[in-house]
Design a protein around this motif. Structure first.
Motif, PDB file in Angstrom:
ATOM      1  N   ARG A 101       4.686  -0.276  -1.449  1.00 25.46           N
ATOM      2  CA  ARG A 101       4.287  -0.370   0.054  1.00 25.46           C
ATOM      3  C   ARG A 101       3.095  -1.080   0.060  1.00 25.46           C
ATOM      4  O   ARG A 101       2.868  -1.517   1.418  1.00 25.46           O
ATOM      5  CB  ARG A 101       4.045   1.368   0.264  1.00 25.46           C
ATOM      6  CG  ARG A 101       5.445   2.010   0.721  1.00 25.46           C
ATOM      7  CD  ARG A 101       5.169   3.594   1.240  1.00 25.46           C
ATOM      8  NE  ARG A 101       4.417   3.473   2.442  1.00 25.46           N
ATOM      9  CZ  ARG A 101       5.157   3.097   3.598  1.00 25.46           C
ATOM     10  NH1 ARG A 101       6.459   3.175   3.614  1.00 25.46           N
ATOM     11  NH2 ARG A 101       4.338   3.083   4.842  1.00 25.46           N
ATOM     12  N   ARG A 102       1.940  -0.925  -0.983  1.00 29.29           N
ATOM     13  CA  ARG A 102       0.732  -1.374  -0.603  1.00 29.29           C
ATOM     14  C   ARG A 102       1.023  -2.957  -0.782  1.00 29.29           C
ATOM     15  O   ARG A 102       0.000  -3.974  -0.379  1.00 29.29           O
ATOM     16  CB  ARG A 102       0.055  -0.949  -1.612  1.00 29.29           C
ATOM     17  CG  ARG A 102      -0.644   0.613  -1.363  1.00 29.29           C
ATOM     18  CD  ARG A 102      -1.838   0.935  -1.909  1.00 29.29           C
ATOM     19  NE  ARG A 102      -1.652   1.107  -3.366  1.00 29.29           N
ATOM     20  CZ  ARG A 102      -1.202   2.231  -3.989  1.00 29.29           C
ATOM     21  NH1 ARG A 102      -1.073   3.197  -3.382  1.00 29.29           N
ATOM     22  NH2 ARG A 102      -1.080   2.234  -5.383  1.00 29.29           N
ATOM     23  N   ARG A 118      11.651   0.753  11.622  1.00 28.99           N
ATOM     24  CA  ARG A 118      11.771   1.716  10.701  1.00 28.99           C
ATOM     25  C   ARG A 118      13.033   2.653  11.106  1.00 28.99           C
ATOM     26  O   ARG A 118      13.184   2.835  12.212  1.00 28.99           O
ATOM     27  CB  ARG A 118      10.497   2.598  10.830  1.00 28.99           C
ATOM     28  CG  ARG A 118      10.466   3.729   9.554  1.00 28.99           C
ATOM     29  CD  ARG A 118       9.183   4.326   9.432  1.00 28.99           C
ATOM     30  NE  ARG A 118       8.423   4.663  10.745  1.00 28.99           N
ATOM     31  CZ  ARG A 118       8.495   5.860  11.050  1.00 28.99           C
ATOM     32  NH1 ARG A 118       9.343   6.771  10.488  1.00 28.99           N
ATOM     33  NH2 ARG A 118       7.841   6.296  12.095  1.00 28.99           N
ATOM     34  N   LEU A 141       7.159   3.395  -5.858  1.00 24.93           N
ATOM     35  CA  LEU A 141       7.393   2.946  -4.467  1.00 24.93           C
ATOM     36  C   LEU A 141       5.987   2.843  -3.941  1.00 24.93           C
ATOM     37  O   LEU A 141       5.728   2.049  -2.832  1.00 24.93           O
ATOM     38  CB  LEU A 141       8.356   3.649  -3.813  1.00 24.93           C
ATOM     39  CG  LEU A 141       9.798   3.756  -4.042  1.00 24.93           C
ATOM     40  CD1 LEU A 141      10.582   4.882  -3.159  1.00 24.93           C
ATOM     41  CD2 LEU A 141      10.270   2.512  -3.704  1.00 24.93           C
ATOM     42  N   PRO A 199       9.782  -0.969   3.105  1.00 26.13           N
ATOM     43  CA  PRO A 199       9.466   0.259   4.062  1.00 26.13           C
ATOM     44  C   PRO A 199       9.513  -0.412   5.577  1.00 26.13           C
ATOM     45  O   PRO A 199       9.353  -1.461   5.648  1.00 26.13           O
ATOM     46  CB  PRO A 199       8.163   0.696   3.635  1.00 26.13           C
ATOM     47  CG  PRO A 199       7.464  -0.776   2.991  1.00 26.13           C
ATOM     48  CD  PRO A 199       8.536  -1.176   2.155  1.00 26.13           C
ATOM     49  N   THR A 226      12.928  -2.797   6.357  1.00 25.82           N
ATOM     50  CA  THR A 226      14.081  -1.781   5.427  1.00 25.82           C
ATOM     51  C   THR A 226      15.272  -2.620   5.669  1.00 25.82           C
ATOM     52  O   THR A 226      16.087  -2.837   4.705  1.00 25.82           O
ATOM     53  CB  THR A 226      14.200  -0.452   5.937  1.00 25.82           C
ATOM     54  OG1 THR A 226      13.008   0.239   5.614  1.00 25.82           O
ATOM     55  CG2 THR A 226      15.155   0.345   4.967  1.00 25.82           C
TER      56      THR A 226
END
Length: 252
Positions: free
Chosen positions: A249-250, A96, A245, A148, A152
């Motif tokens: 993410r899920r 991240r 978004l 994410p 990324t």
């Protein structure tokens, strides 16, 4: 038929898987990777199974850009020219952004984009000389959106690679008298050495053999862009492109 094919990152995973499928179809192959002993073992297997094909191997660290140009030229000389180049070599490091993983993220950019640029340059120089050839870049469904966490940088490099391919294709639009094609392939989750250490396998992951066959079929079609396997990744790619978004993410 694109008879002679060079594949980078061919010592394992999808690179080796595609080599096996094309060998069965009668193609001559130039296989490149850092781990030459694995390439030699694959070469021996393929030549034993398919005695009529030619297989050459070259040690190649794609981050050594001078070596990329030298190896592509040597492979072309070995096989009397290259009809297709598959820019497949890549890594999946990363973290991240802002969490102290810059070096891993930098390595991912270096290998997945800068080194891929060198491969595209070397391939296109050869194809322009021959006025024929098929450049293939292996992107990823993750390139559809910004991803994410640890994905990324990886996703960004794959998006950049897809745009690079489209730009090269654009240069060919008004060129006459050539047989040069450029394809970007967007694989979904396919089992490979890159992800075999992941404890929780993502939903929708297919095995390496199935994924390799799907990749080869998509590449052989020479369409500008293909998402593979088509199900469930084509509809999922649409959702990834357009969903908020929070939903993206899920999904990853």
């Amino acid at each position: 038929m694109r008879k002679t094919i060079l594949i980078t990152g061919a010592s394992s995973g999808l690179g080796a898987g595609m080599a096996r499928v094309w060998a069965a179809k009668g193609h001559d192959l130039a296989l490149t990777a850092r781990r030459v002993e694995r390439l030699e073992a694959l070469k021996a297997d393929l030549e034993a199974a398919y005695p009529s094909i030619r297989v050459v191997v070259h040690a190649l660290d794609v981050d050594d850009h001078e070596q990329v140009f030298a190896v592509f030229k040597a492979a072309a000389a070995d096989l009397g020219g290259l009809d297709r180049v598959v820019v497949n070599a890549g890594i999946g490091k990363g973290g991240r952004i802002g969490t102290g993983r810059f070096e891993a993220n930098r390595e991912t950019v270096q290998t997945n984009f800068v080194a891929a640029l060198a491969q595209c340059e070397a391939a296109m120089e050869h194809f322009y000389e021959r006025r024929s050839g098929h450049l293939v870049v292996i992107s990823s469904v993750s390139a559809m959106r910004g991803m994410p966490g640890s994905m990324t940088t990886y996703a960004a490099t794959k998006a950049g690679l897809a745009h690079l391919a489209e730009g090269i294709r654009s240069d060919l639009v008004n060129r006459k008298g050539h047989d040069i094609a450029v394809s970007a392939i967007f694989p979904g989750y396919i089992a490979s050495e890159m992800n075999d250490q992941v404890e929780q396998k993502p939903k929708g992951m297919v095995d390496t053999v199935t994924g390799s066959k799907a990749l080869v079929a998509a590449i052989d079609s020479e369409k500008p862009e293909r998402i593979v396997p088509s199900w469930p990744w084509r509809p999922l790619a649409f959702v990834l492109r357009h969903a908020p978004l929070g939903i993206v993410r899920r999904m990853v």
